[in-house]
Design a protein around this motif. Structure first.
Motif, PDB file in Angstrom:
ATOM      1  N   ASN A 137      42.993  35.566  47.522  1.00  0.00           N
ATOM      2  CA  ASN A 137      42.888  36.442  46.358  1.00  0.00           C
ATOM      3  C   ASN A 137      41.508  37.103  46.388  1.00  0.00           C
ATOM      4  OD1 ASN A 137      42.345  37.459  43.735  1.00  0.00           O
ATOM      5  ND2 ASN A 137      43.784  36.036  42.811  1.00  0.00           N
TER       6      ASN A 137
ATOM      7  N   THR B  55      40.887  41.528  41.333  1.00  0.00           N
ATOM      8  CA  THR B  55      41.918  42.212  40.565  1.00  0.00           C
ATOM      9  C   THR B  55      41.815  43.726  40.732  1.00  0.00           C
ATOM     10  OG1 THR B  55      40.508  42.229  38.597  1.00  0.00           O
ATOM     11  CG2 THR B  55      42.036  40.375  38.849  1.00  0.00           C
TER      12      THR B  55
ATOM     13  N   SER C 232      51.052  39.509  39.131  1.00  0.00           N
ATOM     14  CA  SER C 232      50.647  39.133  37.785  1.00  0.00           C
ATOM     15  C   SER C 232      51.776  38.300  37.200  1.00  0.00           C
ATOM     16  CB  SER C 232      50.395  40.363  36.912  1.00  0.00           C
ATOM     17  OG  SER C 232      50.045  39.980  35.592  1.00  0.00           O
TER      18      SER C 232
ATOM     19  N   GLY D 223      44.925  45.566  36.821  1.00  0.00           N
ATOM     20  CA  GLY D 223      44.631  44.195  36.421  1.00  0.00           C
ATOM     21  C   GLY D 223      45.361  43.133  37.207  1.00  0.00           C
ATOM     22  N   TYR D 224      46.267  43.556  38.125  1.00  0.00           N
ATOM     23  CA  TYR D 224      46.984  42.586  38.958  1.00  0.00           C
ATOM     24  C   TYR D 224      46.016  41.953  39.967  1.00  0.00           C
ATOM     25  CZ  TYR D 224      51.828  43.793  37.629  1.00  0.00           C
ATOM     26  OH  TYR D 224      53.011  43.952  36.954  1.00  0.00           O
ATOM     27  N   SER D 225      46.348  40.757  40.432  1.00  0.00           N
ATOM     28  CA  SER D 225      45.583  40.098  41.501  1.00  0.00           C
ATOM     29  C   SER D 225      45.952  40.702  42.847  1.00  0.00           C
ATOM     30  CB  SER D 225      45.875  38.600  41.518  1.00  0.00           C
ATOM     31  OG  SER D 225      45.436  37.991  40.327  1.00  0.00           O
TER      32      SER D 225
END
Length: 219
Positions: free
Chosen positions: A58, A61, A89, A134-136
């Motif tokens: 990861n 974001t 997400s 805002g998603y990873s």
């Protein structure tokens, strides 16, 4: 296998002695340094991506940009259609195909992403209104091996005896008396490298064959 065990075994193979040099001595430090260097040699073996170094990383974001820095632990991004980069997400996930930087524009209407140096680059910048804002960002990766600095470190090579034989071979490379044992240790190491590649075969075949993301030649 712990590095301390590899040091004891490699010294026995190299010198024919059961007791390894004491910690902190020059010979011990030489073997410790060889363990680190040779594990890096294993990690850099051409045309293979080791399962032992695989991880989905990861890297942060999605923000209002189109370029995102890769984590420092990442050696290379996996180039397989079956293992895409993805944004997530919760239970939502969107997959992106990895393409060459010069193919990013022509694939702008697809879910595509390119690696440019140490960055992932998307065709256009995300905005606060983008569905994936805002998603990873999750990147299937081959990591750099861990640094070996302590005898208590764990060897990452799947067949640690490969490292033992290579350490022994390099330790006596300039030893006039024991140099005749070097070839035997290298032969053992070659066989274990072959076994590791066979055990890693599924991933090895994927890397060795040509990959065509979105109909374009990667090679």
């Amino acid at each position: 296998m712990l590095v301390s065990v590899a040091i004891q075994k490699s010294y026995s193979m190299a010198k024919g002695k059961a007791t390894a040099p004491a910690a902190g001595t020059a010979k011990y430090q030489q073997l410790l340094s060889l363990a680190d260097s040779l594990q890096k040699v294993w990690a850099a073996e051409p045309d293979i991506q080791w399962d032992a170094l695989y991880s989905v990383v990861n890297i942060g974001t999605v923000t209002a940009t189109n370029s995102f820095a890769l984590d420092a632990t990442i050696n290379s991004v996996v180039k397989r259609e079956t293992d895409p980069i993805y944004l997530s997400s919760g239970s939502s996930r969107v997959d992106y195909s990895l393409v060459k930087p010069n193919q990013l524009y022509i694939n702008r209407d697809f879910k595509a992403v390119a690696q440019a140096g140490r960055n992932l680059v998307f065709p256009t910048a995300f905005t606060a209104d983008s569905p994936q804002f805002g998603y990873s960002i999750n990147v299937p990766s081959i990591l750099y091996p861990n640094e070996i600095t302590l005898a208590s470190d764990t060897i990452q090579v799947p067949e640690p005896m490969w490292l033992v034989f290579m350490m022994a071979a390099e330790f006596i490379a300039t030893d006039v008396v024991r140099q005749n044992q070097r070839g035997k240790n290298l032969e053992y190491a070659v066989e274990l490298m072959r076994k590791m590649k066979q055990d890693n075969q599924g991933q090895y075949e994927d890397v060795a064959t040509e990959w065509n993301p979105l109909g374009e030649d990667w090679a």
